[in-house]
Design a protein around this motif. Structure first.
Motif, PDB file in Angstrom:
ATOM      1  N   GLY A  30       0.779  -1.238   0.000  1.00  0.00           N
ATOM      2  CA  GLY A  30       0.000   0.000   0.000  1.00  0.00           C
ATOM      3  C   GLY A  30       0.809   1.285   0.000  1.00  0.00           C
ATOM      4  O   GLY A  30       0.259   2.357   0.219  1.00  0.00           O
ATOM      5  N   LYS A  31       2.117   1.193  -0.254  1.00  0.00           N
ATOM      6  CA  LYS A  31       2.901   2.442  -0.336  1.00  0.00           C
ATOM      7  C   LYS A  31       2.886   2.941  -1.780  1.00  0.00           C
ATOM      8  O   LYS A  31       2.689   2.153  -2.701  1.00  0.00           O
ATOM      9  CB  LYS A  31       4.351   2.180   0.057  1.00  0.00           C
ATOM     10  N   PHE A  32       3.149   4.250  -1.965  1.00  0.00           N
ATOM     11  CA  PHE A  32       3.272   4.764  -3.327  1.00  0.00           C
ATOM     12  C   PHE A  32       4.431   4.029  -4.015  1.00  0.00           C
ATOM     13  O   PHE A  32       5.521   3.918  -3.454  1.00  0.00           O
ATOM     14  CB  PHE A  32       3.578   6.266  -3.329  1.00  0.00           C
ATOM     15  N   LYS A  33       4.163   3.569  -5.229  1.00  0.00           N
ATOM     16  CA  LYS A  33       5.209   2.840  -5.957  1.00  0.00           C
ATOM     17  C   LYS A  33       5.888   3.824  -6.901  1.00  0.00           C
ATOM     18  O   LYS A  33       5.508   3.959  -8.065  1.00  0.00           O
ATOM     19  CB  LYS A  33       4.582   1.677  -6.715  1.00  0.00           C
ATOM     20  N   LYS A  34       6.894   4.517  -6.366  1.00  0.00           N
ATOM     21  CA  LYS A  34       7.499   5.594  -7.144  1.00  0.00           C
ATOM     22  C   LYS A  34       8.280   5.062  -8.337  1.00  0.00           C
ATOM     23  O   LYS A  34       8.406   5.746  -9.344  1.00  0.00           O
ATOM     24  CB  LYS A  34       8.376   6.449  -6.235  1.00  0.00           C
ATOM     25  N   ILE A  35       8.788   3.831  -8.212  1.00  0.00           N
ATOM     26  CA  ILE A  35       9.521   3.262  -9.350  1.00  0.00           C
ATOM     27  C   ILE A  35       8.583   3.208 -10.553  1.00  0.00           C
ATOM     28  O   ILE A  35       8.942   3.591 -11.664  1.00  0.00           O
ATOM     29  CB  ILE A  35      10.039   1.838  -9.022  1.00  0.00           C
ATOM     30  N   ALA A  36       7.336   2.743 -10.309  1.00  0.00           N
ATOM     31  CA  ALA A  36       6.368   2.605 -11.411  1.00  0.00           C
ATOM     32  C   ALA A  36       6.001   3.981 -11.980  1.00  0.00           C
ATOM     33  O   ALA A  36       5.854   4.147 -13.194  1.00  0.00           O
ATOM     34  CB  ALA A  36       5.122   1.875 -10.909  1.00  0.00           C
ATOM     35  N   LEU A  37       5.885   4.970 -11.101  1.00  0.00           N
ATOM     36  CA  LEU A  37       5.518   6.311 -11.566  1.00  0.00           C
ATOM     37  C   LEU A  37       6.657   6.912 -12.405  1.00  0.00           C
ATOM     38  O   LEU A  37       6.430   7.558 -13.427  1.00  0.00           O
ATOM     39  CB  LEU A  37       5.204   7.200 -10.358  1.00  0.00           C
ATOM     40  N   ARG A  38       7.892   6.645 -11.964  1.00  0.00           N
ATOM     41  CA  ARG A  38       9.039   7.163 -12.738  1.00  0.00           C
ATOM     42  C   ARG A  38       9.066   6.521 -14.126  1.00  0.00           C
ATOM     43  O   ARG A  38       9.363   7.171 -15.115  1.00  0.00           O
ATOM     44  CB  ARG A  38      10.351   6.871 -12.002  1.00  0.00           C
ATOM     45  N   GLU A  39       8.719   5.211 -14.160  1.00  0.00           N
ATOM     46  CA  GLU A  39       8.687   4.535 -15.472  1.00  0.00           C
ATOM     47  C   GLU A  39       7.605   5.155 -16.350  1.00  0.00           C
ATOM     48  O   GLU A  39       7.793   5.401 -17.527  1.00  0.00           O
ATOM     49  CB  GLU A  39       8.389   3.042 -15.302  1.00  0.00           C
ATOM     50  N   GLN A  40       6.436   5.425 -15.701  1.00  0.00           N
ATOM     51  CA  GLN A  40       5.305   5.997 -16.440  1.00  0.00           C
ATOM     52  C   GLN A  40       5.685   7.339 -17.082  1.00  0.00           C
ATOM     53  O   GLN A  40       5.262   7.646 -18.179  1.00  0.00           O
ATOM     54  CB  GLN A  40       4.156   6.185 -15.455  1.00  0.00           C
ATOM     55  N   PHE A  41       6.500   8.106 -16.363  1.00  0.00           N
ATOM     56  CA  PHE A  41       6.834   9.445 -16.864  1.00  0.00           C
ATOM     57  C   PHE A  41       8.247   9.512 -17.466  1.00  0.00           C
ATOM     58  O   PHE A  41       8.782  10.604 -17.658  1.00  0.00           O
ATOM     59  CB  PHE A  41       6.662  10.486 -15.755  1.00  0.00           C
ATOM     60  N   ALA A  42       8.815   8.337 -17.754  1.00  0.00           N
ATOM     61  CA  ALA A  42      10.158   8.341 -18.354  1.00  0.00           C
ATOM     62  C   ALA A  42      10.086   9.098 -19.681  1.00  0.00           C
ATOM     63  O   ALA A  42       9.108   8.987 -20.416  1.00  0.00           O
ATOM     64  CB  ALA A  42      10.616   6.903 -18.575  1.00  0.00           C
TER      65      ALA A  42
END
Ligand code: ADP
Length: 540
Positions: free
Chosen positions: A522-534
């Motif tokens: 349930g934590k923010f998955k910043k790795i996934a967000l960084r990939e999304q905005f790569a």
């Protein structure tokens, strides 16, 4: 010349706690909401009996000291029995994170070389997805429904029914392993930690301290965190030791379900990550007057930083949020977020400033902040990497020699958290090192920006990440989820943040999204967000 103490050298092992729970607290209840939503009630007397029967059954199946027994289970009394049965047979219970991808679970099982598996029948379809990639010698199924256990697998209830009450514990040392968890992998690959009996016993003592969790026989605790996530913060071990009634929510972690349990069982202590508390707050605010809760609930919050705004709003419902900071590597609780006696009469806002911090270290958890190789002063300002050491802090990962660099030469664990220590000893977490936005040689805390944004009346969730920038190295981008029926523009949010932050700290972009990706806990998955905005192109 040193003179040895005249005390006994008595080992700190789990059977002593199990025996005590069976003797002293046989009628203290364990309430479980099972996967099918039905409620069952059992007690420590039953847990004592059944955990010993399970240990005896494991012995018959040939368990050897140190063998890993994996569990694929929700939070309920059966899982609790495994927490005791496996270590008391000399084995190590390895709680598998059932929210991971089946391939990841299989890789973790193979890495841990788990020999047996105990699985809820409702999770057999998940096991089926990775069955061919692992090779458990025995699979034990905990039956909930009336369906029979598939051919070739063992029925947990039948195994227990074959055992009497004459189990005797194998020889055990306090430093041998009892439980095992892998980190939830928020910032990288999962790593295994094996908790010794000694670490678990000492950690349980600390959960009984008023300045940490204050667990005792008058409490009813609701752990709103899966048992596979850092041992449900140590509650499955500490609560039986301290005679605390437990309410186990199964897979049902939504606000309404949890409030239902809180009301019905008059829960006065609960712990969970901010997302779970946010669900509770939303339900309380949407249906004022619906829930008849105890006048005061101590809500422990950790895993990531709860926004101060959430702490304030839960106060209005008698739920007093306090930080517990910790990690899978620290068993997990390392601090307690209590006010000191001389702060109790401070003005409300000054108290909130303290309550927004991560608390001070529990006895025997030592903390220091290291900045550029130098130990920082406890001034509440100098930020650097938080390092900890203590008897329930991991000294290594399980079979991961490439991770040795996480420990300093003088024996401290590098947490990967960037923090300050203030003169009172409170830890103030700035960010995770990997999540700090490094802008033109300065650091910007993504956590501070997120928590301030989430205080805006139109914002439901906000997650800030640093993205590469040609001039500044990195600049912050805020992904924002608006509340249903609310609106706000980029300009509104910028002005709102501008009241608390310098202009160079403000995100260069605000993107409105439907949801923020989350990790298995349930934590923010910043790795996934960084990939999304790569490949993001900044406006010049
Ligand atoms: P993972 O590292 O995979 O997320 P953990 O659940 O062990 O797994 O996470 C530990 C991390 O959670 C800490 O290093 C810290 O960054 C964060 N954390 C824990 N407690 C708190 C807290 N009270 N406030 C803010 N962050 C916290």
């Amino acid at each position: 010349m040193t003179i040895p103490g005249t005390m006994m050298n008595f080992p700190l092992t789990l059977p002593t706690i199990l025996e005590r729970a069976g003797r002293l607290f046989p009628r203290v209840e364990i309430v479980s909401r099972r996967p099918d939503s039905t409620i069952t009630r059992t007690c420590y007397g039953e847990m004592f009996k059944r955990a010993r029967q399970f240990a005896a059954a494991l012995e018959k199946l040939g368990i050897e000291s140190g063998d890993r027994v994996a569990s694929l289970m929700w939070n309920h009394s059966g899982h609790l029995e495994a927490f005791w049965g496996v270590p008391c047979a000399g084995g190590i219970l390895h709680t598998l994170n059932l929210r991971l991808h089946p391939q990841e679970i299989a890789a973790i099982v193979r890495h841990a070389r788990d020999r047996f598996l105990i699985v809820d029948d409702v999770l057999l379809p998940l096991y089926e997805k990775f069955r061919k990639e692992v090779s458990f010698e025995r699979v034990i199924v905990v039956p909930f429904g009336s369906a029979s256990v598939p051919h070739g697998l063992l029925n947990y209830e039948e195994l227990l029914a074959d055992e009497g009450d004459d189990f005797s514990y194998p020889a055990m040392e306090e430093n041998q392993g009892a439980l095992m968890c892998f980190t939830s992998g928020t910032t990288g690959c999962s790593k295994g930690v094996i908790y010794s009996h000694r670490a678990l016993v000492l950690h349980s003592f600390s959960l009984g301290l008023q300045e940490v969790f204050g667990l005792n026989t008058t409490d009813t605790i609701l752990p709103m965190v899966p048992m596979f996530h850092a041992n449900a913060w140590g509650i499955p071990v500490a609560a039986p030791m301290l005679g605390t009634k437990q309410v186990l929510p199964g897979p049902h972690l939504g606000g309404e379900n949890l409030l239902n349990l809180m009301e019905q069982e008059q829960v006065n202590k609960a712990c969970g990550v901010p997302t779970v508390w946010a669900g509770i707050l939303a339900e309380l605010e949407n249906n004022p007057g619906r829930w008849k809760l105890p006048a005061h609930i101590f809500g422990a919050c950790g895993g990531s930083a709860p926004p101060l705004e959430m702490i304030r709003r839960l106060d209005l419902f008698g739920i007093e949020i306090k930080h517990l900071w910790g990690m899978t590597e620290t068993t997990p609780v390392g601090t307690g977020g209590w006010l000191k006696a001389h702060m109790v009469d401070w003005p409300q806002e000054k108290k909130y400033e303290v309550r927004a911090k991560q608390g001070w270290p529990a006895p025997f958890v030592e903390a220091r902040v290291v900045k550029e190789g130098v130990i920082a002063p406890w001034d509440g300002k100098t930020a650097g990497e938080l390092e900890v050491r203590g008897p329930w802090v991991a000294g290594s990962y399980y079979e991961a020699p490439d991770q040795a660099k996480r420990w300093t030469e003088d024996g401290w664990f590098r947490t990967g958290d960037i923090a300050t220590l203030d003169p009172e000893g409170y830890i103030g977490l700035v960010d995770r090192a990997k999540d700090l936005v490094k802008s033109g040689g300065e650091w910007i805390s993504s956590v501070d920006l997120e928590n301030t944004l989430m205080a805006h009346p139109a914002v439901k969730e906000a997650c800030v990440i640093g993205l590469p920038h040609p001039k500044w190295q990195e600049r912050p981008l805020a992904a924002v989820v608006l509340k249903d029926g609310s609106s706000a523009t980029e300009q509104d949010l910028r002005e709102f943040l501008g009241k608390s932050f310098a202009s160079w700290q403000l995100p260069d972009a605000f993107v409105f999204v439907e949801a923020i990706p989350r990790t298995s806990v349930g934590k923010f998955k910043k790795i996934a967000l960084r990939e999304q905005f790569a490949g993001w192109k900044w406006k010049s």
